[in-house]
Write a protein that holds these residues in place. Sequence first.
Motif, PDB file in Angstrom:
ATOM      1  N   GLY A 175       0.812  -1.210   0.000  1.00  0.00           N
ATOM      2  CA  GLY A 175       0.000   0.000   0.000  1.00  0.00           C
ATOM      3  C   GLY A 175       0.848   1.263   0.000  1.00  0.00           C
ATOM      4  N   VAL A 176       1.862   1.300   0.859  1.00  0.00           N
ATOM      5  CA  VAL A 176       2.733   2.477   0.923  1.00  0.00           C
ATOM      6  C   VAL A 176       3.451   2.665  -0.417  1.00  0.00           C
ATOM      7  N   GLY A 177       3.961   1.560  -0.974  1.00  0.00           N
ATOM      8  CA  GLY A 177       4.652   1.639  -2.269  1.00  0.00           C
ATOM      9  C   GLY A 177       3.752   2.215  -3.342  1.00  0.00           C
ATOM     10  N   LEU A 178       2.506   1.763  -3.401  1.00  0.00           N
ATOM     11  CA  LEU A 178       1.590   2.230  -4.439  1.00  0.00           C
ATOM     12  C   LEU A 178       1.190   3.687  -4.223  1.00  0.00           C
ATOM     13  N   LEU A 179       0.954   4.060  -2.960  1.00  0.00           N
ATOM     14  CA  LEU A 179       0.569   5.448  -2.675  1.00  0.00           C
ATOM     15  C   LEU A 179       1.669   6.414  -3.096  1.00  0.00           C
ATOM     16  N   PHE A 180       2.902   6.110  -2.695  1.00  0.00           N
ATOM     17  CA  PHE A 180       3.988   7.029  -3.025  1.00  0.00           C
ATOM     18  C   PHE A 180       4.350   6.968  -4.505  1.00  0.00           C
ATOM     19  N   SER A 181       4.140   5.821  -5.142  1.00  0.00           N
ATOM     20  CA  SER A 181       4.356   5.764  -6.594  1.00  0.00           C
ATOM     21  C   SER A 181       3.400   6.710  -7.297  1.00  0.00           C
ATOM     22  N   THR A 182       2.157   6.734  -6.834  1.00  0.00           N
ATOM     23  CA  THR A 182       1.171   7.615  -7.460  1.00  0.00           C
ATOM     24  C   THR A 182       1.582   9.068  -7.312  1.00  0.00           C
ATOM     25  N   LEU A 183       2.018   9.433  -6.103  1.00  0.00           N
ATOM     26  CA  LEU A 183       2.492  10.801  -5.884  1.00  0.00           C
ATOM     27  C   LEU A 183       3.680  11.107  -6.786  1.00  0.00           C
ATOM     28  N   SER A 184       4.561  10.125  -6.938  1.00  0.00           N
ATOM     29  CA  SER A 184       5.770  10.350  -7.722  1.00  0.00           C
ATOM     30  C   SER A 184       5.483  10.524  -9.205  1.00  0.00           C
ATOM     31  N   ILE A 185       4.320  10.062  -9.651  1.00  0.00           N
ATOM     32  CA  ILE A 185       3.950  10.294 -11.044  1.00  0.00           C
ATOM     33  C   ILE A 185       3.927  11.793 -11.298  1.00  0.00           C
ATOM     34  N   TYR A 186       3.425  12.543 -10.313  1.00  0.00           N
ATOM     35  CA  TYR A 186       3.313  13.985 -10.476  1.00  0.00           C
ATOM     36  C   TYR A 186       4.607  14.706 -10.101  1.00  0.00           C
ATOM     37  N   PHE A 187       5.268  14.211  -9.067  1.00  0.00           N
ATOM     38  CA  PHE A 187       6.497  14.860  -8.606  1.00  0.00           C
ATOM     39  C   PHE A 187       7.600  13.824  -8.440  1.00  0.00           C
ATOM     40  N   PRO A 188       8.435  13.685  -9.457  1.00  0.00           N
ATOM     41  CA  PRO A 188       9.511  12.690  -9.359  1.00  0.00           C
ATOM     42  C   PRO A 188      10.434  12.932  -8.158  1.00  0.00           C
ATOM     43  N   ASP A 189      10.440  14.151  -7.625  1.00  0.00           N
ATOM     44  CA  ASP A 189      11.267  14.437  -6.439  1.00  0.00           C
ATOM     45  C   ASP A 189      10.926  13.549  -5.259  1.00  0.00           C
ATOM     46  N   ILE A 190       9.675  13.116  -5.224  1.00  0.00           N
ATOM     47  CA  ILE A 190       9.215  12.296  -4.100  1.00  0.00           C
ATOM     48  C   ILE A 190      10.117  11.080  -3.912  1.00  0.00           C
ATOM     49  N   VAL A 191      10.609  10.546  -5.034  1.00  0.00           N
ATOM     50  CA  VAL A 191      11.441   9.348  -4.949  1.00  0.00           C
ATOM     51  C   VAL A 191      12.637   9.600  -4.038  1.00  0.00           C
ATOM     52  N   ASP A 192      13.287  10.760  -4.208  1.00  0.00           N
ATOM     53  CA  ASP A 192      14.452  11.068  -3.382  1.00  0.00           C
ATOM     54  C   ASP A 192      14.047  11.488  -1.974  1.00  0.00           C
ATOM     55  N   MET A 193      12.948  12.253  -1.887  1.00  0.00           N
ATOM     56  CA  MET A 193      12.482  12.664  -0.570  1.00  0.00           C
ATOM     57  C   MET A 193      12.131  11.452   0.281  1.00  0.00           C
ATOM     58  N   PHE A 194      11.570  10.454  -0.361  1.00  0.00           N
ATOM     59  CA  PHE A 194      11.154   9.252   0.353  1.00  0.00           C
ATOM     60  C   PHE A 194      12.358   8.553   0.996  1.00  0.00           C
ATOM     61  N   GLN A 195      13.490   8.558   0.261  1.00  0.00           N
ATOM     62  CA  GLN A 195      14.700   7.935   0.800  1.00  0.00           C
ATOM     63  C   GLN A 195      15.122   8.593   2.116  1.00  0.00           C
ATOM     64  N   VAL A 196      15.088   9.932   2.121  1.00  0.00           N
ATOM     65  CA  VAL A 196      15.463  10.671   3.329  1.00  0.00           C
ATOM     66  C   VAL A 196      14.463  10.378   4.440  1.00  0.00           C
ATOM     67  N   ALA A 197      13.175  10.400   4.067  1.00  0.00           N
ATOM     68  CA  ALA A 197      12.136  10.146   5.055  1.00  0.00           C
ATOM     69  C   ALA A 197      12.298   8.754   5.665  1.00  0.00           C
ATOM     70  N   LEU A 198      12.732   7.797   4.846  1.00  0.00           N
ATOM     71  CA  LEU A 198      12.913   6.424   5.340  1.00  0.00           C
ATOM     72  C   LEU A 198      13.941   6.388   6.469  1.00  0.00           C
ATOM     73  N   THR A 199      15.035   7.135   6.287  1.00  0.00           N
ATOM     74  CA  THR A 199      16.076   7.160   7.317  1.00  0.00           C
ATOM     75  C   THR A 199      15.511   7.713   8.625  1.00  0.00           C
ATOM     76  N   ALA A 200      14.787   8.833   8.514  1.00  0.00           N
ATOM     77  CA  ALA A 200      14.184   9.414   9.710  1.00  0.00           C
ATOM     78  C   ALA A 200      13.201   8.435  10.338  1.00  0.00           C
ATOM     79  N   TRP A 201      12.421   7.817   9.478  1.00  0.00           N
ATOM     80  CA  TRP A 201      11.394   6.873   9.935  1.00  0.00           C
ATOM     81  C   TRP A 201      12.024   5.726  10.709  1.00  0.00           C
ATOM     82  N   MET A 202      13.147   5.254  10.201  1.00  0.00           N
ATOM     83  CA  MET A 202      13.805   4.129  10.860  1.00  0.00           C
ATOM     84  C   MET A 202      14.213   4.500  12.286  1.00  0.00           C
TER      85      MET A 202
END
Lengths: 279, 256
Positions: A175-202
């Motif tokens: 679910g998370v993968g699909l939600l953020f993929s959809t967002l990334s369709i509009y803003f490819p930046d999300i892909v990189d932002m997500f990586q940073v967010a993952l570190t914080a999340w961890m």
Amino acid sequence: MKLFQSVQALTRYDSSQRGPLALEELKGVLKYRELIVELVRCELISRYKRSILGIAWTMLNPLGTMLILTLVFSNLFHSVEGYPVYVLSGLIAWTFFSQTTSTTLHQNVWGGALLHRIFIPRTVFTLSALLTGVVNLLLSLVPLALIMLIVKFPFHLSLFFLPIPILILAFFTLGVGLLFSTLSIYFPDIVDMFQVALTAWMYLTPIIYPLEIIPLPLRNWITTLNPMYYFIEIFRQTIFSNNLPSPRLLIVSILISAFFFVSGWLVFTWKANELTYRT
Amino acid sequence: MLKKEPAVFLENASVRYRSPIEPYVSFKKFIIHLAKQQVKMEDIMALNAVSLAVEYGETFGIIGRNGAGKSTLLKLVSRVLAPSNGKVITNGIVAPLLELGAGFNFELTGKENIFLYGSLLGHPHKEIKAHFSEIIDFAQINGYIDAPLRTYSNGMIARLGFAVATSWSPDILILDEILAVGDEEFREKCFSRIESFRSTGSTILLVTHDLKTILSECDRAVWLDKGAIQKIGLVQTVTDAYQESMNRMGENGVGG
């Protein structure tokens, strides 16, 4: 004549007579299930071929990280019984989540060339990434068992319950993968932002530290707002105690997981056409 | 007798997508503009109310300048895209031919790639097995099926791709600029296979910039410009009109 009609019906496509997108996608995935298996096979084979130790790395990787973390932190967190097992079990679940979601995002945003050329149900690549992740997770249970043997950690019967937490986590991850993929369709930046967010999340998830060391107000935030807390918790509890996770914890996890899966599936299948327009 | 439906049928099919007038590549920029209420979207019509019918067994050409909507039309037929308006009907198995190397994994062996590519095209494992020897015969890669694909020559990869894609005789074959690759001998082989499909009644949609190929292969053609049909009909009339317009544009020094 009968035969002709049935063949005709099988191969006739009318764009105006399609059902709801989310349902059509589900049917498509069922039809293409052999492709999903094939993609998982190819991914595993090609990883195996690229290096000498090949598939062993999926097991050595969490083991190495666990060793480092144990060396660094076991004195600090000596209150945790069986710290190596504590860290490794958390890491395995987390690695599955973070790797699968990142792969999904990259594939859907940058690797969609094939989806523009031939008809393939759009979630097929996401599902194959998920399945590959599950295989890797299962493989990394081998070093976990090894470490449990070494530190003489007891094996409980509750271990047989492990597929359930894995399944719950897998649907959340999808679910998370699909939600953020959809967002990334509009803003490819999300892909990189997500990586940073993952570190914080961890670091906001009790993986390498015990929850108790977090001061109380913040601890309550984590236990109420961080869904990964629940998934790691039910995964760990089945390993650590001979009791199954409490029904309350299980129900909450299932509800969160189902919510993310359903909304991810609906949103992605609704917007997936845009993927083909844009790139 | 029931009236037979055409193989491919488009009725007022449009493909519209909304796109910001300025490209918002970054999320930050988008948020700033959104806050200032400066996000202006425009509708782009990749295809505008296109209606056409391609009959069974026809070889149908699609011509037009770059960005005219040719690929969008093919995407509608191969179900990659759904129309925003109107409808698309196809009758039969649609097989698009991919460009060189697309869909292959270069680390894997030829054999593994046959199964991968076959499943990408939607064929069950069992069926790929049944077609396996026929595929390697046509592709002429007999001695190399266990070597990784990265060791193959471009010619071998092109042959393998074509062999897998055409191993199942399709009802509707889509050729998008595909026959520009490979050596002369292989091209002839491809054409003869396409010819045999045609003789068994397959419908073929052909996109190429090479008007000579269109003229020699197609029965009818459509000329698209800016997503709309300029002319549709017998291949000679359509290519003549297209040629004339191109010449006129060249004289005026517009476009190109």
